[in-house]
Design an enzyme around this catalytic site. Sequence first.
Site, PDB file in Angstrom:
ATOM      1  N   ASP A   1       1.387  -4.609  -0.268  1.00 30.39           N
ATOM      2  CA  ASP A   1       2.629  -4.248   0.407  1.00 30.39           C
ATOM      3  C   ASP A   1       3.580  -3.728  -0.666  1.00 30.39           C
ATOM      4  O   ASP A   1       4.123  -4.506  -1.451  1.00 30.39           O
ATOM      5  CB  ASP A   1       3.197  -5.480   1.122  1.00 30.39           C
ATOM      6  CG  ASP A   1       4.590  -5.225   1.708  1.00 30.39           C
ATOM      7  OD1 ASP A   1       5.176  -4.158   1.435  1.00 30.39           O
ATOM      8  OD2 ASP A   1       5.082  -6.116   2.426  1.00 30.39           O
TER       9      ASP A   1
ATOM     10  N   HIS B   1       6.933 -10.848   3.341  1.00 29.82           N
ATOM     11  CA  HIS B   1       7.730 -10.422   4.492  1.00 29.82           C
ATOM     12  C   HIS B   1       6.888 -10.687   5.751  1.00 29.82           C
ATOM     13  O   HIS B   1       5.658 -10.591   5.698  1.00 29.82           O
ATOM     14  CB  HIS B   1       7.991  -8.931   4.325  1.00 29.82           C
ATOM     15  CG  HIS B   1       8.922  -8.315   5.311  1.00 29.82           C
ATOM     16  ND1 HIS B   1       8.552  -7.982   6.590  1.00 29.82           N
ATOM     17  CD2 HIS B   1      10.217  -7.955   5.193  1.00 29.82           C
ATOM     18  CE1 HIS B   1       9.584  -7.429   7.223  1.00 29.82           C
ATOM     19  NE2 HIS B   1      10.605  -7.400   6.390  1.00 29.82           N
TER      20      HIS B   1
ATOM     21  N   CYS C   1      13.523 -11.666   7.069  1.00 35.86           N
ATOM     22  CA  CYS C   1      12.152 -11.595   7.604  1.00 35.86           C
ATOM     23  C   CYS C   1      11.156 -12.319   6.703  1.00 35.86           C
ATOM     24  O   CYS C   1      10.030 -11.837   6.496  1.00 35.86           O
ATOM     25  CB  CYS C   1      11.702 -10.154   7.802  1.00 35.86           C
ATOM     26  SG  CYS C   1      12.731  -9.198   8.897  1.00 35.86           S
TER      27      CYS C   1
ATOM     28  N   LYS D   1      13.105   3.218   2.810  1.00 37.27           N
ATOM     29  CA  LYS D   1      13.567   2.418   1.667  1.00 37.27           C
ATOM     30  C   LYS D   1      13.488   3.216   0.372  1.00 37.27           C
ATOM     31  O   LYS D   1      13.855   2.720  -0.690  1.00 37.27           O
ATOM     32  CB  LYS D   1      12.710   1.152   1.523  1.00 37.27           C
ATOM     33  CG  LYS D   1      12.822   0.190   2.706  1.00 37.27           C
ATOM     34  CD  LYS D   1      11.984  -1.034   2.452  1.00 37.27           C
ATOM     35  CE  LYS D   1      11.729  -1.837   3.717  1.00 37.27           C
ATOM     36  NZ  LYS D   1      12.900  -2.615   4.144  1.00 37.27           N
TER      37      LYS D   1
ATOM     38  N   GLN E   1       8.746  -2.639  -1.337  1.00 37.57           N
ATOM     39  CA  GLN E   1       9.854  -2.837  -2.288  1.00 37.57           C
ATOM     40  C   GLN E   1       9.498  -2.367  -3.699  1.00 37.57           C
ATOM     41  O   GLN E   1      10.355  -2.447  -4.589  1.00 37.57           O
ATOM     42  CB  GLN E   1      10.276  -4.313  -2.329  1.00 37.57           C
ATOM     43  CG  GLN E   1      10.839  -4.847  -1.029  1.00 37.57           C
ATOM     44  CD  GLN E   1      12.150  -4.195  -0.598  1.00 37.57           C
ATOM     45  OE1 GLN E   1      12.811  -3.492  -1.354  1.00 37.57           O
ATOM     46  NE2 GLN E   1      12.534  -4.444   0.652  1.00 37.57           N
TER      47      GLN E   1
END
Length: 394
Positions: free
Chosen positions: A190, A114, A354, A216, A193
Site C-alpha cells: 500500500d 489503513h 481509518c 494524494k 502515503q
Amino acid sequence: SAVPDWESLRNQFPMIGDLIYLDNAATSFSPESVLVAMDQFERSYRANVGRGVHRLTRIASQKYWHAHEKAASLINGAEGTTVFVKNTTEAVTMIARGLEWQPGDVIVTTILEHHSNLLPWRALEKSGVTLRIVGLRPDLTLDMDAFAAAMDDSVRLVAVTQASNVTGTIVPVAEIAGFCRRHGALLSVDAAQSVPHMPVNVRALGADFLSFSGHKMCGPTGTGVLWMKKPILEPLFLGGGMVEHVTDDGFTPAEGFHRYEAGTPNIAGGIGLGEAAAFLKEIGMEQIEARERELGSRLIEKLSAISGVQVYAPADPNQRIGVVSFTIDGIPPHEAAAYLDDEGGIMVRSGMHCAEPLMRQLGCPDGTIRASLAFYNTASEIDTLAATVREMIS
Ligand code: PMP
C-alpha cells in the site's frame, strides 16, 4: 542537483492562496499543469478511448495510454502492468478478489494498516484464509522480529503499507520482500502515503503489487494506480474494453492494463494523474523527501516542546514521513482541530484516520489530531500551527 524553488512551486497551486493546509495525507492540491491537462481533454479532444478510429478517439487514447507510462515511470514500473483504478481502496480490493484462495492460506499484515488495506483481506476469512497481524515496537517502528516469526510456508501473501497515514512510520518493505521470497509469498504494498512523498522503485522493493491514489499525489480525485509485476489477477470487472474477442459462448480477455479497465474509464482523471506523476518526477522525489523531512522534523520538534502535547512518531527522521499525529491533554481531537481552523485558519485532520486498530494500540480511543505535509508547505505554517496549539492550551 539544484534545490528546487519551493516558493515558485507553491505558486503553481491555485488552491493554496493563504490557506494553511496541513491535511495532505487525506488529499493534496493539484498544480496548474494537472488542471490544464484535464481541462484540455474536456474542451478540445473529448472522446472515448480504445474504441473506433476517428481523430478524437485517437488523440484521447494516445494521451490516456501515455498517462499510464508516466505513472509507471514514477515508480520504475515500466516492466509491469500499470492499471488505472479509482483509488487505493479499489486497487487492494482488486488484488484480494483477483487471486484464488485456499482454506489454510495465510495473509500477513500489520497493525499500521489503513482500513482499506485491512478489510479486503479480512473479507477473505470467510473463505478459510487466516490473517496474522504484526505489531509495533515501543518506538512506533514495525516489529521486524515479530514479522520474521509470522512468516512460514503457509503465507500466501504479505500486505503492508510502505508509510503509515497515522504515525508516518516507514516500513522496511525491501527487507519484507526478502521474507516473501524465502517463503514463496506474494508481496502487496500500500503505497498511498509513500508514492507522493518519497522515491518508490517497485523493482528495488521486490513488490508483486503496489497501490496508490492520484488525489494524494497532486492528481485528481477518483484516480489511482494498481501496479502488478505480472498480470496474475483475475479481472474483477468484466465488459467493454477489456476483451480481445467475445464468441457466442465465451471471451478472450485483452492483454496489458486493458484487461483490468473494463468500461469507459475516468479519462480526464487518468490524464491528470499522468501529469501529476510527471510533475512530481520533474521536481524529484529525493528533493521532495528531503524537503518534507526537514519540515516534518521542525513540526515534531515544535509540538513536542509544548507541555500537554503527545506526539506519536518514530524518533529517527529516516524512519518517518511528514505525517504527525498528536493529542492534547484534556482537549478532544475534533475540538482541537475546530479550534485550529477557527482561530488559526489551519486545516488538520482529526479522528481515527481509518485506522481504528492502530488507534487502540496507541491508546487513543478518541483518535488523534494529524498534521500532514506536502512539499508546498512552509516552515512558517508549521510555526503558526505550534503557536496556535500553545494558545489553545493556555
Ligand atoms: N492506505 C493508506 C495508507 C491511506 O492513507 C489511504 C488514504 N487515507 C488509503 C489507503 C485509502 O486511499 P483511498 O481513500 O484513496 O482509497
